[in-house]
Design a protein around this motif. Structure first.
Motif, PDB file in Angstrom:
ATOM      1  N   TYR A   1       0.644  -1.206  -0.181  1.00  0.00           N
ATOM      2  CA  TYR A   1       0.019   0.046  -0.021  1.00  0.00           C
ATOM      3  C   TYR A   1       0.989   1.254  -0.243  1.00  0.00           C
ATOM      4  O   TYR A   1       1.738   1.426   0.750  1.00  0.00           O
ATOM      5  N   LEU A   2       0.436   2.232  -0.952  1.00  0.00           N
ATOM      6  CA  LEU A   2       1.286   3.405  -0.950  1.00  0.00           C
ATOM      7  C   LEU A   2       0.352   4.508  -0.348  1.00  0.00           C
ATOM      8  O   LEU A   2      -0.748   4.861  -0.975  1.00  0.00           O
ATOM      9  N   GLN A   3       0.871   5.029   0.514  1.00  0.00           N
ATOM     10  CA  GLN A   3       0.178   6.216   1.657  1.00  0.00           C
ATOM     11  C   GLN A   3       0.343   7.464   1.099  1.00  0.00           C
ATOM     12  O   GLN A   3       1.618   8.022   1.216  1.00  0.00           O
ATOM     13  N   ALA A   4      -0.511   8.154   0.471  1.00  0.00           N
ATOM     14  CA  ALA A   4      -0.129   9.522  -0.370  1.00  0.00           C
ATOM     15  C   ALA A   4      -0.152  10.730   0.974  1.00  0.00           C
ATOM     16  O   ALA A   4      -1.349  10.553   1.600  1.00  0.00           O
ATOM     17  N   PRO A   5       0.589  11.444   0.938  1.00  0.00           N
ATOM     18  CA  PRO A   5       0.653  12.496   2.201  1.00  0.00           C
ATOM     19  C   PRO A   5      -0.282  13.507   1.696  1.00  0.00           C
ATOM     20  O   PRO A   5      -0.872  13.650   0.543  1.00  0.00           O
TER      21      PRO A   5
ATOM     22  N   ALA B   1      -5.381  18.056  -8.675  1.00  0.00           N
ATOM     23  CA  ALA B   1      -4.743  16.736  -9.175  1.00  0.00           C
ATOM     24  C   ALA B   1      -3.862  15.918  -8.149  1.00  0.00           C
ATOM     25  O   ALA B   1      -3.606  16.708  -7.160  1.00  0.00           O
ATOM     26  N   ARG B   2      -4.110  14.820  -7.906  1.00  0.00           N
ATOM     27  CA  ARG B   2      -3.114  13.969  -7.142  1.00  0.00           C
ATOM     28  C   ARG B   2      -2.618  12.869  -7.852  1.00  0.00           C
ATOM     29  O   ARG B   2      -2.914  12.443  -9.081  1.00  0.00           O
ATOM     30  N   LYS B   3      -1.448  12.475  -7.268  1.00  0.00           N
ATOM     31  CA  LYS B   3      -0.622  11.295  -8.288  1.00  0.00           C
ATOM     32  C   LYS B   3      -0.882   9.944  -7.925  1.00  0.00           C
ATOM     33  O   LYS B   3      -0.759   9.720  -6.624  1.00  0.00           O
ATOM     34  N   LEU B   4      -1.026   9.152  -8.896  1.00  0.00           N
ATOM     35  CA  LEU B   4      -1.228   7.794  -8.813  1.00  0.00           C
ATOM     36  C   LEU B   4       0.086   7.370  -9.045  1.00  0.00           C
ATOM     37  O   LEU B   4       0.856   7.479 -10.307  1.00  0.00           O
ATOM     38  N   HIS B   5       1.066   6.914  -8.144  1.00  0.00           N
ATOM     39  CA  HIS B   5       2.271   6.339  -8.330  1.00  0.00           C
ATOM     40  C   HIS B   5       2.407   4.905  -8.742  1.00  0.00           C
ATOM     41  O   HIS B   5       1.544   3.666  -8.285  1.00  0.00           O
ATOM     42  N   ILE B   6       3.102   4.707  -9.769  1.00  0.00           N
ATOM     43  CA  ILE B   6       3.321   3.194 -10.255  1.00  0.00           C
ATOM     44  C   ILE B   6       4.984   2.990 -10.100  1.00  0.00           C
ATOM     45  O   ILE B   6       5.722   3.750 -10.540  1.00  0.00           O
ATOM     46  N   ILE B   7       5.070   1.936  -9.409  1.00  0.00           N
ATOM     47  CA  ILE B   7       6.579   1.500  -9.358  1.00  0.00           C
ATOM     48  C   ILE B   7       6.486   0.095  -9.676  1.00  0.00           C
ATOM     49  O   ILE B   7       6.126  -0.999  -9.321  1.00  0.00           O
ATOM     50  N   ASN B   8       7.469   0.077 -10.773  1.00  0.00           N
ATOM     51  CA  ASN B   8       7.952  -1.442 -11.378  1.00  0.00           C
ATOM     52  C   ASN B   8       9.059  -1.957 -10.655  1.00  0.00           C
ATOM     53  O   ASN B   8      10.172  -1.550 -11.025  1.00  0.00           O
ATOM     54  N   ASN B   9       8.938  -3.049  -9.821  1.00  0.00           N
ATOM     55  CA  ASN B   9      10.114  -3.578  -9.154  1.00  0.00           C
ATOM     56  C   ASN B   9      10.726  -4.782  -9.890  1.00  0.00           C
ATOM     57  O   ASN B   9      11.642  -5.393  -9.367  1.00  0.00           O
ATOM     58  N   LEU B  10      10.050  -5.094 -10.879  1.00  0.00           N
ATOM     59  CA  LEU B  10      10.378  -6.259 -11.945  1.00  0.00           C
ATOM     60  C   LEU B  10      11.583  -5.842 -12.945  1.00  0.00           C
ATOM     61  O   LEU B  10      11.921  -4.781 -13.155  1.00  0.00           O
TER      62      LEU B  10
ATOM     63  N   THR C   1      11.685   1.099 -12.320  1.00  0.00           N
ATOM     64  CA  THR C   1      11.394   2.329 -12.586  1.00  0.00           C
ATOM     65  C   THR C   1      10.227   2.961 -12.003  1.00  0.00           C
ATOM     66  O   THR C   1       9.169   2.024 -11.708  1.00  0.00           O
ATOM     67  N   LYS C   2      10.304   3.926 -11.328  1.00  0.00           N
ATOM     68  CA  LYS C   2       9.054   4.549 -10.758  1.00  0.00           C
ATOM     69  C   LYS C   2       8.564   5.872 -11.612  1.00  0.00           C
ATOM     70  O   LYS C   2       9.126   6.762 -11.944  1.00  0.00           O
ATOM     71  N   THR C   3       7.219   5.889 -11.581  1.00  0.00           N
ATOM     72  CA  THR C   3       6.391   6.946 -12.505  1.00  0.00           C
ATOM     73  C   THR C   3       5.054   7.341 -11.698  1.00  0.00           C
ATOM     74  O   THR C   3       5.017   6.734 -10.854  1.00  0.00           O
ATOM     75  N   SER C   4       4.688   8.012 -12.269  1.00  0.00           N
ATOM     76  CA  SER C   4       3.487   8.670 -11.715  1.00  0.00           C
ATOM     77  C   SER C   4       2.196   9.041 -12.846  1.00  0.00           C
ATOM     78  O   SER C   4       2.881   9.668 -13.738  1.00  0.00           O
ATOM     79  N   VAL C   5       1.152   9.065 -12.625  1.00  0.00           N
ATOM     80  CA  VAL C   5       0.064   9.643 -13.417  1.00  0.00           C
ATOM     81  C   VAL C   5      -0.713  10.534 -12.763  1.00  0.00           C
ATOM     82  O   VAL C   5      -1.233  10.171 -11.538  1.00  0.00           O
ATOM     83  N   PRO C   6      -0.783  11.747 -13.092  1.00  0.00           N
ATOM     84  CA  PRO C   6      -1.790  12.948 -12.323  1.00  0.00           C
ATOM     85  C   PRO C   6      -3.409  12.589 -12.557  1.00  0.00           C
ATOM     86  O   PRO C   6      -3.715  12.649 -13.678  1.00  0.00           O
ATOM     87  N   VAL C   7      -3.941  12.164 -11.553  1.00  0.00           N
ATOM     88  CA  VAL C   7      -5.402  11.942 -11.441  1.00  0.00           C
ATOM     89  C   VAL C   7      -6.023  13.563 -11.456  1.00  0.00           C
ATOM     90  O   VAL C   7      -5.883  13.952 -10.017  1.00  0.00           O
TER      91      VAL C   7
ATOM     92  N   VAL D   1      -8.943   1.785  -8.017  1.00  0.00           N
ATOM     93  CA  VAL D   1      -8.642   2.728  -7.286  1.00  0.00           C
ATOM     94  C   VAL D   1      -9.762   3.719  -6.761  1.00  0.00           C
ATOM     95  O   VAL D   1     -10.508   3.952  -7.753  1.00  0.00           O
ATOM     96  N   LEU D   2     -10.011   3.731  -5.342  1.00  0.00           N
ATOM     97  CA  LEU D   2     -11.045   4.453  -5.126  1.00  0.00           C
ATOM     98  C   LEU D   2     -10.848   5.953  -4.999  1.00  0.00           C
ATOM     99  O   LEU D   2      -9.739   6.121  -4.292  1.00  0.00           O
ATOM    100  N   VAL D   3     -11.803   6.742  -5.277  1.00  0.00           N
ATOM    101  CA  VAL D   3     -11.481   8.185  -5.441  1.00  0.00           C
ATOM    102  C   VAL D   3     -12.786   8.591  -4.329  1.00  0.00           C
ATOM    103  O   VAL D   3     -13.700   8.604  -4.694  1.00  0.00           O
ATOM    104  N   ILE D   4     -12.107   9.398  -3.375  1.00  0.00           N
ATOM    105  CA  ILE D   4     -12.870  10.216  -2.464  1.00  0.00           C
ATOM    106  C   ILE D   4     -12.869  11.419  -2.609  1.00  0.00           C
ATOM    107  O   ILE D   4     -11.772  12.141  -2.455  1.00  0.00           O
ATOM    108  N   ALA D   5     -13.843  12.303  -2.408  1.00  0.00           N
ATOM    109  CA  ALA D   5     -13.681  14.057  -2.319  1.00  0.00           C
ATOM    110  C   ALA D   5     -15.158  14.369  -1.888  1.00  0.00           C
ATOM    111  O   ALA D   5     -16.173  13.746  -1.994  1.00  0.00           O
TER     112      ALA D   5
END
Length: 874
Positions: free
Chosen positions: A298-302, A688-697, A726-732, A758-762
């Motif tokens: 789980y990636l907790q976003a600040p 906008a919030r970042k959806l982080h994608i980390i590929n450890n393969l 590689t690590k990247t992100s997609v702005p939601v 991904v659950l989006v709450i606002a």
């Protein structure tokens, strides 16, 4: 009602009929009733007539049951139908004032006659709870009806059970195991949830409370002293100590699966100077079983949305593994060097040896390997703990000499096959070496000489006068001396001067063997005169010419047959080798067969290492916490924010992105946070919030995001090929025009095969401003006259994410106002503040109190009270 009919003048014959038409034409909206009398000769038939006004008849279901679902943050949708069985359109209206957030679409509408209207009801399975809510549905012509919403949201639970008892396991104790051997235990994994579950096992090699190679029975002071000197085995792969077979898989709802745990202790090397007095080494390890999904990794976003913090989800199953490693303590008395008494060939000497098992907890199985000239009885056996066993070593030489032999003693235990780790076998895991020393002497014997009646040459040889015969046995083959005639030209007869040089010479004492059948193409002559010797051929035992030719034909036939078999075998082997190397890299050619290797630059070395690691990855190897942390650290270093491909383009990318990933590989891909909470968001604003994608393969992955929500339609890019490590992100991007709570989810796929969400709450709110204080007291400035202006400031805060337009409006009373605010209107940027100055203008009958309203455009209104504190001077 009107009746249109022509009554028959004559009776109606059988089989005929008379038609009558009744017309209904209402003049008002009311239900009418009448009757029609039918006279049939003497009978009277009363036919009632009813005229009803058009109306709707709406019906719906009384319950929507979502059943038991998993609390994974997914939006679950159910449909309910509103049916209109009437003849006119009907309206409906749905209201809900419960605690649980329900998305209902549509909340009102019109249902056409003889049709259905589908209403969608969404619930969010985010936290475990029991949902039992009611929605009120107002149906035209039917009044208000209630529809119950029932659902049970539970955690996805993975339990570890014992095979025999079926109870929940917290610890597996392997007991004492010899170093180099293995011991297996079986457990059961239970998916206590109504959905399928992909699981993976992770070995926590850096967990608090873990022990590796420590004797826990020793005193604390001794252990701490050794720990300060022991070289920590940082490079040791701890996953080799524990094998989990299988270590990944898929469990169906409420399914149980058996898992085999194998403990193979390895002795840790200690540093120089450490007193290794304790041969026992204890191990305490923790094995974690996790469900693969959004909550894994789980990636907790600040709150500021900057960088993610990786956290382990608390909902997992942890199993403690304990065991002890012991060395083989088998001693030999006498030993390890055993000397036998000298003996002769055919004799035997014995030594009695006592084998003692010094271990107090484990028995030992031994087996002696076969050695020439030495015998052991018994060759194999088992010694109980703290017991002894006597073994007889025998020395039985078969030739003369000194024998120094290394005798290997195999210690037998249980191990796993290299090719199939699920199969255990009995194997030798340890060897002990003994040294056997034995001397075999020769026996003295009398040599008897016999006279050879043949002609003895000048130089004595095997055909000399005196021949030593120590065996006393007759040989079946008579001694025949053969020389080349070209080497002995002496005494050659003149007639035989022109004899062929390849003729063989026979000694004169070979008369006993001269009449034997021999090869017909060879001639034998005497040693002196070179006269051709008589060669008798027995016709009963020799081959005829036809038989000799037939034999040669047979030899050629079988030689050709064997040659053809060899050629066929070589061709099959060549075809097999071709198919082995028939791929896009080798194209059917065997490597290093005359081909020149390509030159590799320095920049390609890193790629080659990655590819080799990917090919050499053992699926039976456990994932460990340190290995995952190392991969995550490499991925965090290589961070890419832009320039990634939307679809796979190169050959390597297409090959990698078409792979079906295993649960272990999916566990190493982190996409999160799985719940994106935007908090309070102003309507008509963009956040906008970042959806982080980390590929450890070590392979590429292809992420495809599917968004069908209007509030998130500005999210981009929706497809990305993420390189290895590689690590990247997609702005939601979130934008809404509707006030209220927003809770919906969108889905994504990995390699177009593995789904996720991904659950989006606002919380959509209007713009709002806040004041630093609701009341202001204006004091005169020291050193100035009391009749001068009084000044102070008030600060306006904007806690929202959208700029707010404001206007100060004074509240005018009968006495008027003597206060003013600057600036009177303006804008406050998001998360900023603005300082406004409040001034009291003293004058005749100036009121010392005043009020202002801070009016926010499309937002709230705040009241500010001002008071002037006037001090009179005498």
């Amino acid at each position: 009602f009107k009746l249109f009919v022509e009554n028959p003048e004559k009776p109606v014959a059988p089989g005929l009929h008379v038609k009558a038409f009744v017309e209904y034409y209402p003049e008002s909206e009311e239900d009418l009733q009448d009757r029609l009398l039918l006279l049939i000769e003497e009978d009277v038939v009363d036919i009632p007539l009813l005229g009803l006004i058009p109306c709707c008849y709406l019906q719906t279901e009384s319950e929507i049951n979502f059943g038991t679902v998993i609390a994974n943050g997914r939006i679950i949708t159910k449909e309910i139908s509103i049916a209109n069985h009437g003849s006119s359109s009907g309206t409906f209206k749905i209201s809900y004032d419960g605690v649980v957030l329900l998305n209902i679409e549509p909340t009102s509408g019109v249902v056409e006659p003889k049709s259905l209207k589908v209403v969608k009801v969404d619930i969010c399975a985010d936290v475990p709870r029991i949902i039992k809510e009611v929605i009120k549905m107002e149906l035209e012509g039917h009044g208000c009806s209630e529809v119950w919403i029932n659902a049970v949201v539970i955690e996805q639970v993975l339990k570890v059970l014992g095979v025999s008892c079926g109870n929940v396991l917290e610890c597996v104790n392997f007991g004492s195991v010899y170093f180099g051997s293995s011991k297996t235990e079986q457990i059961c994994l239970y998916n206590k949830s109504p959905e399928c579950m992909d699981w993976v096992a992770v070995l926590e090699d850096n967990a608090i409370g873990g022990e590796m190679g420590t004797d826990l029975q020793r005193s604390a002071d001794a252990i701490l002293q050794d720990l300060s000197l022991i070289n920590k085995p940082r490079d040791l792969d701890v996953s080799t100590l524990i094998l989990c077979i299988p270590n990944q898989g898929t469990l169906l709802p409420y399914e149980k699966s058996f898992v085999t745990l194998c403990f193979s202790p390895k002795k840790f090397k200690r540093a120089f100077g450490v007193n290794d007095s304790s041969p026992k080494q204890d191990y305490v390890l923790f094995l974690r079983f996790e469900a693969v999904g959004n909550k894994n990794g789980y990636l907790q976003a600040p709150s500021d949305g900057t960088a993610p913090v990786s956290m382990n989800h608390p909902h997992h199953t942890e199993l403690a593994l304990t065991g002890s490693g012991l060395p083989v303590m088998l001693t030999f008395n006498p030993g390890p060097v055993i000397k036998f008494m000298n003996c002769f060939v055919g004799e035997q000497t014995q030594v009695l040896c006592t084998l003692k098992n010094e271990s107090e907890s484990l028995p030992v199985k031994f087996s002696f390997r076969k050695t020439a000239h030495f015998n052991i009885s018994p060759e194999k056996g088992k010694i109980k703990r703290s017991s002894t066993k006597e073994v007889i070593f025998s020395f039985s030489p078969h030739q003369i000499g000194t024998f120094k032999v290394k005798q290997v003693v195999d210690i037998i235990g249980t191990g796993l096959e290299k090719n199939n780790l699920q199969v255990s076998k009995t194997t030798s895991f340890h060897q002990i070496y003994l040294s056997f020393i034995g001397v075999c002497k020769s026996k003295p014997k009398n040599i008897l000489f016999k006279i050879n009646p043949g002609i003895t040459p000048m130089i004595s040889n095997a055909t000399g006068r005196f021949v030593a015969d120590g065996t006393g046995q007759c040989t079946d083959i008579a001694p025949v001396a053969i020389l080349k005639s070209t080497q002995t030209p002496i005494h050659t007869h003149q007639i035989n001067r022109s004899c062929k040089g390849d003729a063989l010479i026979a000694f004169p004492n070979d008369r006993s063997a001269s009449i034997r059948p021999s090869e017909r193409n060879k001639k034998y002559r005497t040693i002196f005169t070179k006269t051709e010797r008589y060669n008798y051929v027995d016709p009963q035992f020799s081959y005829t010419d036809c038989e000799r030719l037939s034999k040669e034909v047979h030899k050629e036939y079988y030689a050709d047959f064997i040659s053809n078999l060899r050629q066929h075998r070589l061709q099959k082997d060549a075809m097999r080798q071709f198919y082995i190397y028939n791929n896009s890299v080798n194209i059917g050619l065997k490597p290093a067969e005359g081909l020149v290797s390509p030159k590799i630059s320095i920049t390609d070395i890193h790629k080659e290492k990655l590819h080799f690691k990917m090919l050499s990855l053992d699926e039976n190897c456990l994932l460990t916490s340190q290995r995952l942390a190392a991969s995550a650290s490499k991925s965090s270093v290589k961070e890419i924010w832009s320039g990634l491909s939307a679809i796979p383009s190169s050959t390597q990318e297409k090959e990698d992105c078409s792979l079906t990933l295993t649960p272990k590989q999916l566990h190493q891909i982190l996409i999160g946070p799985s719940t994106m909470d935007f908090g309070d968001v102003c309507v008509y604003s963009t956040t906008a919030r970042k959806l982080h994608i980390i590929n450890n393969l070590l392979v590429h992955i292809w992420i495809q995001i599917e968004i069908e929500i209007d509030e998130l339609e500005q999210t981009s890019p929706l497809c990305q090929v993420v390189p290895p490590l590689t690590k990247t992100s997609v702005p939601v991007v979130f934008e809404t025009n509707t006030l209220g709570m927003f809770k919906k989810s969108f889905t994504y796929t990995i390699n177009n095969k593995h789904p996720g969400h991904v659950l989006v709450i606002a919380n959509a709110v209007s713009v709002e401003l806040q004041l630093s204080s609701g009341e202001l007291i204006l004091n005169p400035i020291p050193g100035y006259l009391a009749k001068t202006e009084f000044r102070t400031t008030v600060r306006v805060y904007n806690p929202r994410n959208h700029s707010a337009e404001f206007t100060w409006k004074p509240v005018i009373t009968d006495k008027g106002t003597a206060f003013s605010v600057q600036p009177t209107k303006g804008f406050v940027e998001p998360y900023r503040d603005l300082e406004c100055e409040v001034v009291w203008h003293p004058g005749f009958n100036s009121p010392e109190a005043g009020e202002f309203n801070l009016c926010v455009c499309k937002g709230n209104t705040i009241k500010l009270k001002c008071f002037a504190k006037v001090t009179l001077h005498t």
